[in-house]
Design a protein around this motif. Structure first.
Motif, PDB file in Angstrom:
ATOM      1  N   LEU A 128       0.847  -1.193   0.000  1.00  0.00           N
ATOM      2  CA  LEU A 128       0.000   0.000   0.000  1.00  0.00           C
ATOM      3  C   LEU A 128       0.882   1.242   0.000  1.00  0.00           C
ATOM      4  CD1 LEU A 128      -2.663  -0.985   2.685  1.00  0.00           C
ATOM      5  CD2 LEU A 128      -2.886  -1.134   0.203  1.00  0.00           C
ATOM      6  N   GLN A 172      -1.932   5.362   2.715  1.00  0.00           N
ATOM      7  CA  GLN A 172      -2.955   4.347   2.947  1.00  0.00           C
ATOM      8  C   GLN A 172      -2.619   3.530   4.188  1.00  0.00           C
ATOM      9  OE1 GLN A 172      -2.831   2.330  -0.839  1.00  0.00           O
ATOM     10  NE2 GLN A 172      -4.619   3.432  -1.610  1.00  0.00           N
ATOM     11  N   ALA A 219      -7.959   1.935   0.419  1.00  0.00           N
ATOM     12  CA  ALA A 219      -6.921   1.079   1.004  1.00  0.00           C
ATOM     13  C   ALA A 219      -7.484  -0.302   1.337  1.00  0.00           C
ATOM     14  CB  ALA A 219      -6.333   1.733   2.249  1.00  0.00           C
TER      15      ALA A 219
END
Length: 168
Positions: free
Chosen positions: A109, A113, A148
């Motif tokens: 990520l 996020q 996310a």
């Protein structure tokens, strides 16, 4: 009370929690220690000027900002992760494999996020508190958290499904 004494008491009381949050952000003990150290350097420089500001929110904002800004500066290479071996469900090895797989997915990520997920689900902050910690709007927190989580579902659908099932 003297501001220097307040700073020492705050750091000794909250140091472990900051280290855990930094580890969740970085995924590496040494990088987490470096991030906490950078946070302390900024905190010490600004402590006298912080006045009546809530020190918890203040240091959290520094920590997450340093993490996101540092990632932007370095653009570290992403190393491939080996898949854990197939293991039976319910044993410790399987749970450890799931944690490793989940940690690898978190590492993929973006820093922002990851910061949002740590703030919202590990530190259990409200949307408004997370927004204040990162200096963004609550609506951005909502939308980026949704993005996310969707990305995690794409990366590790089985692990996220198990996690969501355990939460309900």
């Amino acid at each position: 009370m003297d501001r220097e004494v307040e700073l020492r008491e705050f750091v000794s009381a909250r140091g472990a929690a900051l280290s855990r949050a930094a580890y969740l952000l970085t995924g590496d003990h040494q990088a987490a220690e470096d991030l906490v150290q950078d946070t302390y350097v900024v905190l010490v420089r600004r402590w006298q000027k912080s006045g009546t500001v809530d020190p918890e929110a203040y240091v959290r904002r520094i920590l997450y900002s340093r993490f996101v800004d540092g990632w932007r500066r370095r653009r570290l290479l992403e190393l491939p992760w080996a898949s854990p071996p197939e293991t039976p469900v319910g044993d410790e090895a399987g749970a450890a494999g799931d944690r490793l797989t989940f940690a690898a997915a978190l590492a993929r990520l973006t820093p922002k996020q990851r910061a949002l997920l740590v703030l919202r689900f590990y530190e259990d902050l409200t949307e408004a508190q997370a927004a204040a910690a990162l200096g963004i709007s609550p609506n951005t927190v909502k939308s980026q958290t949704r993005v996310a989580l969707q990305r995690l579902r794409e990366l590790v659908p089985d692990v996220v499904a198990e996690f969501e099932g355990a939460e309900s």
